[in-house]
Design a protein around this motif. Sequence first.
Motif, short mmCIF file in Angstrom:
data_model
loop_
_atom_site.label_atom_id
_atom_site.label_comp_id
_atom_site.label_asym_id
_atom_site.label_seq_id
_atom_site.Cartn_x
_atom_site.Cartn_y
_atom_site.Cartn_z
N TYR A 1 17.39 7.82 -1.76
CA TYR A 1 18.17 8.46 -0.69
C TYR A 1 18.74 7.47 0.33
CZ TYR A 1 15.54 12.23 -2.79
OH TYR A 1 14.98 13.10 -3.70
N LYS A 2 18.54 6.17 0.10
CA LYS A 2 19.13 5.11 0.95
C LYS A 2 18.72 5.25 2.41
CE LYS A 2 21.20 3.74 -2.75
NZ LYS A 2 20.51 4.65 -3.66
N ILE A 3 17.53 5.74 2.67
CA ILE A 3 16.99 5.83 4.02
C ILE A 3 16.21 4.55 4.31
CG2 ILE A 3 15.43 7.09 5.55
CD1 ILE A 3 16.08 9.60 3.94
N SER A 4 16.36 4.03 5.51
CA SER A 4 15.75 2.76 5.90
C SER A 4 14.28 2.67 5.52
CB SER A 4 15.90 2.57 7.41
OG SER A 4 15.06 1.54 7.87
N ARG A 5 13.92 1.61 4.79
CA ARG A 5 12.52 1.39 4.43
C ARG A 5 11.66 1.18 5.67
NH1 ARG A 5 11.22 -3.12 1.98
NH2 ARG A 5 13.21 -4.16 2.27
N SER A 6 12.19 0.44 6.63
CA SER A 6 11.43 0.16 7.84
C SER A 6 11.06 1.45 8.58
CB SER A 6 12.22 -0.76 8.78
OG SER A 6 12.35 -2.04 8.23
N LEU A 7 12.03 2.35 8.71
CA LEU A 7 11.77 3.60 9.43
C LEU A 7 10.73 4.45 8.70
CD1 LEU A 7 15.25 4.83 10.72
CD2 LEU A 7 13.35 3.89 12.04
N VAL A 8 10.88 4.58 7.39
CA VAL A 8 9.94 5.41 6.62
C VAL A 8 8.54 4.81 6.66
CG1 VAL A 8 9.38 6.34 4.34
CG2 VAL A 8 11.76 6.29 5.11
N THR A 9 8.44 3.50 6.48
CA THR A 9 7.14 2.85 6.53
C THR A 9 6.47 3.05 7.88
OG1 THR A 9 7.89 1.13 4.99
CG2 THR A 9 5.90 0.66 6.25
N LEU B 1 8.88 12.52 9.27
CA LEU B 1 9.87 12.37 8.20
C LEU B 1 11.00 13.38 8.31
CD1 LEU B 1 7.49 11.69 5.16
CD2 LEU B 1 8.95 10.03 6.33
N LYS B 2 10.72 14.56 8.85
CA LYS B 2 11.76 15.58 8.96
C LYS B 2 12.89 15.14 9.88
CE LYS B 2 9.33 18.18 12.59
NZ LYS B 2 8.67 19.48 12.91
N GLU B 3 12.63 14.16 10.76
CA GLU B 3 13.66 13.64 11.65
C GLU B 3 14.68 12.78 10.92
OE1 GLU B 3 12.16 12.06 15.45
OE2 GLU B 3 10.19 12.84 14.87
N LEU B 4 14.42 12.46 9.66
CA LEU B 4 15.33 11.63 8.86
C LEU B 4 16.31 12.47 8.05
CD1 LEU B 4 12.77 8.96 7.60
CD2 LEU B 4 14.20 8.90 9.65
N SER B 5 16.35 13.77 8.32
CA SER B 5 17.28 14.69 7.62
C SER B 5 17.09 14.66 6.12
CB SER B 5 18.73 14.36 7.98
OG SER B 5 18.94 14.45 9.36
N ILE B 6 15.84 14.82 5.71
CA ILE B 6 15.51 14.85 4.28
C ILE B 6 14.51 15.99 4.06
CG2 ILE B 6 13.62 13.18 4.54
CD1 ILE B 6 14.43 12.06 1.79
N LEU C 1 0.16 13.17 1.42
CA LEU C 1 0.34 12.33 2.60
C LEU C 1 1.73 12.57 3.22
CD1 LEU C 1 -1.03 9.97 4.26
CD2 LEU C 1 0.45 8.47 2.93
N ILE C 2 2.73 12.69 2.35
CA ILE C 2 4.10 12.95 2.83
C ILE C 2 4.15 14.24 3.62
CG2 ILE C 2 6.39 13.67 2.03
CD1 ILE C 2 6.19 11.49 -0.13
N LYS C 3 3.50 15.28 3.10
CA LYS C 3 3.51 16.57 3.79
C LYS C 3 2.85 16.47 5.17
CE LYS C 3 1.71 19.02 0.40
NZ LYS C 3 1.18 20.21 -0.33
N THR C 4 1.78 15.69 5.24
CA THR C 4 1.11 15.50 6.54
C THR C 4 2.03 14.81 7.53
OG1 THR C 4 -0.99 15.24 5.35
CG2 THR C 4 -0.93 14.51 7.63
N ALA C 5 2.85 13.89 7.03
CA ALA C 5 3.75 13.13 7.92
C ALA C 5 5.10 13.82 8.12
CB ALA C 5 3.97 11.73 7.34
N GLY D 1 0.79 -1.22 0.00
CA GLY D 1 0.00 0.00 0.00
C GLY D 1 0.83 1.27 0.00
N ILE D 2 0.22 2.33 0.47
CA ILE D 2 0.79 3.68 0.36
C ILE D 2 2.14 3.79 1.06
CG2 ILE D 2 0.39 6.12 0.84
CD1 ILE D 2 -2.64 5.43 1.01
N ALA D 3 2.20 3.38 2.33
CA ALA D 3 3.41 3.55 3.11
C ALA D 3 4.57 2.73 2.54
CB ALA D 3 3.16 3.18 4.57
N SER D 4 4.30 1.47 2.19
CA SER D 4 5.36 0.61 1.65
C SER D 4 5.86 1.12 0.30
CB SER D 4 4.85 -0.83 1.50
OG SER D 4 4.57 -1.39 2.76
#
Length: 381
Positions: A271-279, A338-343, A376-380, A258-261
């Motif tokens: 950007y090589k950021i952890s999939r688990s963290l973003v999901t 998401l802003k905590e991931l330095s992106i 959705l990204i902006k909301t998160a 779905g959306i998150a995955s």
Amino acid sequence: MADFSFKVSPNILLGSYTASRVGQTISNIGSKFMVILDPILRESGTSKKITDALDDKKLDYFIFDELSGGDSEILGRTLKLGREAHIQGVIAIGGGKPLSVARATCALFNETHDLYDFLDGESPKATPLPLVCILTTIRDAFVFTDSIPLVDARSSTLKILKSQAGICKLVLFDPNLTSTLTENQMDSMALETLCLATESYLSQKSNFFSDMIAEKSLELFAQALDGAQTLTVTTPREELLSQAGCLASLSAATSSIGIASLLSMCINARYKISRSLVTTILFPYAIEECAKFKADKIAFLAKKMGVAQSEQTDEEAAHAFAENIRQRIAKANLPARLKELSISLEQLALAAEDAGQLDIVNTLPRSMNSDDLFGLIKTAY
């Protein structure tokens, strides 16, 4: 309802210490293998349990663990090495990256066209090599499918390679192989896999079979994360998580991610950021998005997991589900935004555009385009 068609292709072996018996299990597949391995497993000594099992059966193999760079670049190297060595099969050990590279290696091994022809849309037709997948994580959304997610090194974007059917001969889940994961990694991965089961349940592609498997997966997750409601369940936590992860992977294969995955895979590709963290970060926001039109299904899952009361309305139960995920994120001390991931948002906008170009977008809980995904990204954020 569309016709339901389901074919079981790989054998599934799940249980403690099953990895130590893999040599016996695969000796009928071939005698000369390339082992594609997550390098961290070699450093931790985890891979030795598996290679010892291969040595005991006197199987001929060599290890490839140079997994840095884009998937297509790595794939070029594995194809060259495998062809030169005249291998008879591939064994993948690890998580998403080694499994995807190994599956693509088997799919394209006997092809004569350039690998980028297939990344650009051509379908492989030659006979594939047999593949054995040994998961050291508790899930893989594509391992039971004929779709292979790969990062195109030319553009750092996600591509989905459509492979031949029946490449994978065995998928092995051994709970003991998760011992190298930190508690933080395990918490993140468990929430990501819970998200995967939820997504498959809410997808437009869901069906009675995927729903049944997803429901059982969430029930096992509830037992693993919160403990069983009765003393009759004595299965260790890591085994419950492996069982739940196996079912979540099967549910995703018969339905869809779905959306998150989807967004997490595209963000990881660029950007090589952890999939688990973003999901995990996107999970509660995706639930709230879906609650606008599928509150009844979310409420059913919330009550099945015991995070909502039977007397609550569908909307209240859906809200309770999202809040429960946020509480779990906070308890595990994981990033919540998401802003905590330095992106930056500008970078995330590119990933949303990438996601909107993939066919998976057509199986999301509702029709969405790149702008919707970026919303959705902006909301998160």
